[in-house]
Design an enzyme around this catalytic site. Structure first.
Site, mmCIF file in Angstrom:
data_model
loop_
_atom_site.group_PDB
_atom_site.id
_atom_site.type_symbol
_atom_site.label_atom_id
_atom_site.label_comp_id
_atom_site.label_asym_id
_atom_site.label_seq_id
_atom_site.Cartn_x
_atom_site.Cartn_y
_atom_site.Cartn_z
ATOM 1 C CB SER A 158 -8.906 4.424 -8.438
ATOM 2 O OG SER A 158 -7.984 3.378 -7.010
ATOM 3 C CD GLU A 160 -8.980 0.820 -3.358
ATOM 4 O OE1 GLU A 160 -8.188 -0.263 -2.624
ATOM 5 O OE2 GLU A 160 -9.904 0.846 -1.867
ATOM 6 C CE1 TYR A 182 -6.886 7.368 -3.807
ATOM 7 C CE2 TYR A 182 -7.903 5.602 -3.992
ATOM 8 C CZ TYR A 182 -6.888 6.692 -4.401
ATOM 9 O OH TYR A 182 -6.807 6.590 -5.752
HETATM 10 P P1 NAP Z 1 1.090 9.895 -4.993
HETATM 11 O O1 NAP Z 1 2.620 9.094 -5.684
HETATM 12 O O2 NAP Z 1 1.053 9.550 -3.286
HETATM 13 O O3 NAP Z 1 1.407 10.873 -5.978
HETATM 14 C C1 NAP Z 1 0.420 11.936 -5.171
HETATM 15 C C2 NAP Z 1 1.033 13.870 -5.683
HETATM 16 O O4 NAP Z 1 -0.110 14.398 -5.513
HETATM 17 C C3 NAP Z 1 2.309 13.896 -5.165
HETATM 18 O O5 NAP Z 1 2.909 14.724 -6.192
HETATM 19 C C4 NAP Z 1 1.446 14.843 -4.183
HETATM 20 O O6 NAP Z 1 2.249 16.234 -3.700
HETATM 21 C C5 NAP Z 1 -0.149 15.488 -4.802
HETATM 22 N N1 NAP Z 1 -1.061 16.319 -3.975
HETATM 23 C C6 NAP Z 1 -1.645 15.792 -2.893
HETATM 24 N N2 NAP Z 1 -1.958 16.616 -2.021
HETATM 25 C C7 NAP Z 1 -2.593 16.805 -2.927
HETATM 26 C C8 NAP Z 1 -2.513 18.595 -3.080
HETATM 27 N N3 NAP Z 1 -3.840 18.817 -1.943
HETATM 28 N N4 NAP Z 1 -2.479 19.416 -4.259
HETATM 29 C C9 NAP Z 1 -1.796 19.286 -4.890
HETATM 30 N N5 NAP Z 1 -1.290 18.465 -5.168
HETATM 31 C C10 NAP Z 1 -1.518 17.268 -3.656
HETATM 32 O O7 NAP Z 1 0.414 8.680 -5.841
HETATM 33 P P2 NAP Z 1 0.666 7.928 -7.526
HETATM 34 O O8 NAP Z 1 1.168 6.121 -6.815
HETATM 35 O O9 NAP Z 1 1.529 9.332 -8.501
HETATM 36 O O10 NAP Z 1 -0.890 8.274 -7.630
HETATM 37 C C11 NAP Z 1 -1.066 8.923 -8.847
HETATM 38 C C12 NAP Z 1 -2.628 9.609 -9.416
HETATM 39 O O11 NAP Z 1 -3.416 8.490 -10.044
HETATM 40 C C13 NAP Z 1 -3.494 10.174 -7.667
HETATM 41 O O12 NAP Z 1 -4.319 10.971 -7.872
HETATM 42 C C14 NAP Z 1 -4.094 8.241 -7.530
HETATM 43 O O13 NAP Z 1 -4.978 8.299 -5.881
HETATM 44 C C15 NAP Z 1 -4.122 7.256 -8.796
HETATM 45 N N6 NAP Z 1 -4.007 6.483 -8.755
HETATM 46 C C16 NAP Z 1 -2.484 5.767 -8.280
HETATM 47 C C17 NAP Z 1 -3.308 4.234 -8.039
HETATM 48 C C18 NAP Z 1 -1.741 3.565 -7.944
HETATM 49 O O14 NAP Z 1 -2.179 2.274 -7.808
HETATM 50 N N7 NAP Z 1 -0.716 4.294 -8.247
HETATM 51 C C19 NAP Z 1 -3.971 3.897 -9.069
HETATM 52 C C20 NAP Z 1 -5.545 4.127 -9.122
HETATM 53 C C21 NAP Z 1 -5.284 5.222 -9.382
HETATM 54 P P3 NAP Z 1 3.600 15.840 -2.476
HETATM 55 O O15 NAP Z 1 4.375 14.911 -3.539
HETATM 56 O O16 NAP Z 1 4.108 16.975 -2.261
HETATM 57 O O17 NAP Z 1 2.450 14.584 -1.288
HETATM 58 O O1 G4F Z 2 -0.568 -0.947 -1.352
HETATM 59 P P1 G4F Z 2 -2.101 -0.632 -0.562
HETATM 60 O O2 G4F Z 2 -1.763 0.591 0.038
HETATM 61 O O3 G4F Z 2 -2.563 -0.186 -1.493
HETATM 62 P P2 G4F Z 2 -4.590 -0.290 -2.042
HETATM 63 O O4 G4F Z 2 -5.149 0.393 -1.450
HETATM 64 O O5 G4F Z 2 -4.690 -0.848 -2.912
HETATM 65 O O6 G4F Z 2 -4.640 1.697 -2.631
HETATM 66 C C1 G4F Z 2 -3.594 1.801 -3.881
HETATM 67 O O7 G4F Z 2 -4.378 1.016 -4.555
HETATM 68 C C2 G4F Z 2 -5.146 1.759 -5.584
HETATM 69 C C3 G4F Z 2 -5.672 1.453 -7.049
HETATM 70 O O8 G4F Z 2 -6.664 -0.005 -6.059
HETATM 71 C C4 G4F Z 2 -5.636 3.532 -5.404
HETATM 72 F F1 G4F Z 2 -6.032 4.277 -6.397
HETATM 73 C C5 G4F Z 2 -4.543 4.224 -4.018
HETATM 74 O O9 G4F Z 2 -4.260 5.283 -4.381
HETATM 75 C C6 G4F Z 2 -3.368 3.400 -3.932
HETATM 76 O O10 G4F Z 2 -2.316 3.566 -4.364
HETATM 77 O O11 G4F Z 2 -2.411 -1.748 -0.132
HETATM 78 C C7 G4F Z 2 -2.487 -3.631 -1.063
HETATM 79 C C8 G4F Z 2 -3.570 -3.637 -0.189
HETATM 80 C C9 G4F Z 2 -4.729 -3.800 1.055
HETATM 81 O O12 G4F Z 2 -5.358 -5.217 0.558
HETATM 82 C C10 G4F Z 2 -3.850 -3.959 1.963
HETATM 83 O O13 G4F Z 2 -5.168 -4.056 2.885
HETATM 84 O O14 G4F Z 2 -2.410 -4.487 1.191
HETATM 85 C C11 G4F Z 2 -2.464 -4.709 2.099
HETATM 86 N N1 G4F Z 2 -1.725 -4.821 3.181
HETATM 87 C C12 G4F Z 2 -1.311 -5.107 4.592
HETATM 88 N N2 G4F Z 2 -0.629 -5.333 5.026
HETATM 89 C C13 G4F Z 2 -1.210 -2.986 3.973
HETATM 90 C C14 G4F Z 2 -0.242 -3.191 4.642
HETATM 91 N N3 G4F Z 2 -1.131 -1.967 2.992
HETATM 92 C C15 G4F Z 2 0.085 -1.340 3.820
HETATM 93 N N4 G4F Z 2 -0.170 0.091 2.999
HETATM 94 N N5 G4F Z 2 0.777 -1.564 4.386
HETATM 95 C C16 G4F Z 2 0.072 -3.238 4.943
HETATM 96 O O15 G4F Z 2 1.557 -3.122 6.511
#
Ligand code: NAP
Ligand code: G4F
Length: 373
Positions: A158, A160, A182
Site C-alpha cells: 500500500s 500508506e 495498518y
Molecule cells: P476491503 O474492501 O476492505 O476488503 C478486505 C477483504 O479482506 C475482505 O474480503 C475481508 O473480508 C477480508 N478480510 C478481512 N480480515 C480478514 C481475515 N482476518 N482473514 C481473511 N480475510 C479477511 O479492501 P480492498 O479495498 O479490496 O483492498 C484489498 C487489499 O489491498 C487489502 O489488503 C488492502 O489493505 C490493500 N490496499 C487497498 C488499497 C485501496 O485503496 N483499496 C490500496 C492499497 C492497498 P470481509 O468481507 O468478511 O470483511
Molecule cells: O478513504 P480513507 O479512509 O483512505 P486511506 O486512509 O487513504 O486508506 C486507504 O488507502 C490506502 C492506500 O493509500 C489503503 F492501503 C487503505 O487500505 C485504504 O484503502 O481516507 C483518505 C483520507 C485520509 O486522509 C482521511 O483522514 O481522507 C481523510 N478523511 C477525512 N474525513 C476521512 C474522513 N477518511 C475517512 N475514512 N472518513 C472521514 O470521515
C-alpha cells in the site's frame, strides 16, 4: 447530469465456457475475495478462463454481496468460482487450502484495511495484515517444496507505507515511513514478501497500490462516504455529511483498472515490485466538491467537520509515479478521478432512490448504525 460508463454489479450471468480462453486450466486462490478488489479480480480472472478459489470468513450475516453475481450454485454445472471458509489468522487452514486447491497463482488481498480502525485495533490489524501474509507465504513455500509446483504470489502492498513522505512523487525506490498500525503491518508483509523472494527464490511480487475506489468501495472510506451522502442528500434522506481532515491529498484511481495490474505482475517471468497509481493527486475537499457538483449540489452547504474522524497521525500527501509499470508492463490507468467520482455518484444516486422508495412504502431501513468512520 452526465451518464456514467461503468456499472458496479452486472446482472448475474452464466460465465462463458473456459475453452479457448487464455487462463483455461489455471487456478487462482484469492484471500479477501469478498472485498472491493477481490470482487473485481475474481471477475477479471473468470473472464480469462481461470478457476477461482476464494477464501471467505464465516460471518453471522452474509458477506458475499460483492461476488454474488459471479457465484453459481455448486449444483449448477459450469461454475468456476469456489468459496472456502478460512481466515488469515489461521495458519493451519491456509496451509490446508493451498494444499487442496493447488493454485498456480495466489493473491493475498485480505486485510483489516481501514487505517483509522487500525488505531483502535492495532493488534488484530497486525495479526491479519502482517502475520496473515507471513502465514500464507509460509503455506505457499511449504506447498511448493513438497509438491514441486511453482506458485506465483501477489502481495497487496500500500501507498500508506510511504506515510510521512520522504519524496514526491513516490516510486518503488522511495523509502517508507509508516504512520499507522495498518501501515506498519503492511510494511512487515511487504518485506516478508521480498524476503521470501530473495531467500527461497519464490515468484513473489508486491503491488504498491495507491488509493483506488469504485461503486463497490467500503462505505466508511472517504470517497464512498461522500458519494453515498451525495445520493442520500439529493433525494432528501439526509442533510449533512461529517468529515475529518479535508486537506490530505490522495492519488485516486479506479479499482477495476488496478486489478488488471495485479494479474499482469504475475504473468512476468521475473517477480518484482511495482507502484500502481495515476500520477495525479487532489485533496479530500476537491473530491467532495467534484462529487457534489456532479449531482448539482453545493458541497459547502452539506459538508460539516467532526474531529472524531481525525487520525492520531495523518498521511498528508500521496502521489505515485507509475512509470515503471508503464515502461515494463505497458500498464496505464484508464479512468480519471472525474470519471471515477461520476461513476460512484451515479451508482449511489440509484441506491438512494431505491432506499427512498422503500422508506416511502413504509419499510424501515438501517441508518449505517455502528459504521461511523
Ligand atoms: P476491503 O474492501 O476492505 O476488503 C478486505 C477483504 O479482506 C475482505 O474480503 C475481508 O473480508 C477480508 N478480510 C478481512 N480480515 C480478514 C481475515 N482476518 N482473514 C481473511 N480475510 C479477511 O479492501 P480492498 O479495498 O479490496 O483492498 C484489498 C487489499 O489491498 C487489502 O489488503 C488492502 O489493505 C490493500 N490496499 C487497498 C488499497 C485501496 O485503496 N483499496 C490500496 C492499497 C492497498 P470481509 O468481507 O468478511 O470483511
Ligand atoms: O478513504 P480513507 O479512509 O483512505 P486511506 O486512509 O487513504 O486508506 C486507504 O488507502 C490506502 C492506500 O493509500 C489503503 F492501503 C487503505 O487500505 C485504504 O484503502 O481516507 C483518505 C483520507 C485520509 O486522509 C482521511 O483522514 O481522507 C481523510 N478523511 C477525512 N474525513 C476521512 C474522513 N477518511 C475517512 N475514512 N472518513 C472521514 O470521515
Amino acid at each position: 447530469m452526465k451518464k456514467s460508463a461503468a456499472k458496479s454489479s452486472p446482472a448475474k450471468a452464466k460465465p462463458a465456457a473456459a475453452k479457448n480462453l487464455p487462463g483455461k486450466g489455471r487456478k487462482a486462490l484469492i484471500t479477501g475475495i469478498t472485498g472491493q478488489d477481490g470482487s473485481y479480480l475474481a471477475e477479471f480472472l473468470i473472464a480469462k478462463g481461470y478457476d477461482v478459489h476464494g477464501i471467505i470468513r464465516r460471518s453471522s450475516s452474509f458477506n458475499t454481496g460483492r461476488i454474488d453475481h459471479i457465484y453459481l450454485d455448486p449444483h449448477v454445472k459450469g461454475g468456476r468460482l469456489k468459496l472456502h471458509y478460512g481466515d488469515l489468522c489461521d495458519a493451519n487452514n491456509l496451509a490446508k487450502l493451498v494444499r487442496e486447491t493447488q493454485p498456480d497463482e495466489v493473491y493475498n488481498l485480505g486485510a483489516q484495511s481501514h487505517v483509522r480502525v487500525s488505531f483502535d485495533m492495532p493488534v488484530y490489524t497486525a495479526e491479519t495484515v502482517a502475520m496473515g501474509a507471513l502465514k500464507l507465504l509460509e503455506a505457499v513455500r511449504v506447498f511448493q517444496a513438497e509438491s514441486g509446483k511453482q506458485v506465483r504470489y501477489y502481495q497487496a502492498s500500500s501507498s500508506e507505507q510511504y506515510g510521512k513522505v520522504l519524496e514526491v512523487p513516490q516510486t518503488e525506490k522511495t523509502p517508507f515511513y509508516p504512520r499507522s498500525p495498518y501501515a506498519c503491518a503492511k510494511l512487515m508483509a511487504h518485506w516478508a514478501t521480498v524476503n521470501y523472494r530473495e531467500s527461497y527464490g519464490m515468484h513473489a511480487s508486491c503491488g504498491i497500490l495507491f488509493n483506488h475506489e469504485s461503486p463497490r468501495r467500503g462505505e466508511t472510506f472517504v470517497t464512498r462516504k461522500i458519494t453515498r451522502a451525495v445520493g442520500r442528500i439529493k433525494v432528501g434522506l439526509q442533510d449533512k455529511v461529517f468529515l475529518g481532515n479535508l486537506d490530505s491529498k490522495r492519488d485516486w484511481g479506479f479499482a477495476g483498472d488496478y486489478v488488471k495490474m495485479m494479474w499482469m505482475m504475475l504473468q512476468q517471468e521475473k517477480p518484482d515490485d511495482y507502484v500502481v497509481a495515476t500520477g495525479r493527486t487532489i485533496t479530500v475537499r476537491e473530491f467532495a466538491q467534484m462529487a457534489f457538483d456532479y449531482a448539482g449540489l453545493s458541497w459547502k452547504k452539506h459538508v460539516a467537520f467532526d474531529p472524531r474522524y481525525l487520525r492520531p497521525a495523518e498521511v498528508d500527501l500521496l502521489l505515485g509515479d507509475p512509470a515503471k509499470a508503464k515502461r515494463k508492463l505497458g500498464w496505464k490507468p484508464e479512468t480519471s478521478v472525474e470519471q471515477l467520482a461520476a461513476m460512484m455518484v451515479e451508482h449511489d444516486l440509484e441506491l438512494a432512490r431505491r432506499e427512498k422508495t422503500l422508506r416511502d412504502a413504509g419499510h424501515s431501513m438501517p441508518d449505517f448504525a455502528g459504521h461511523d468512520q
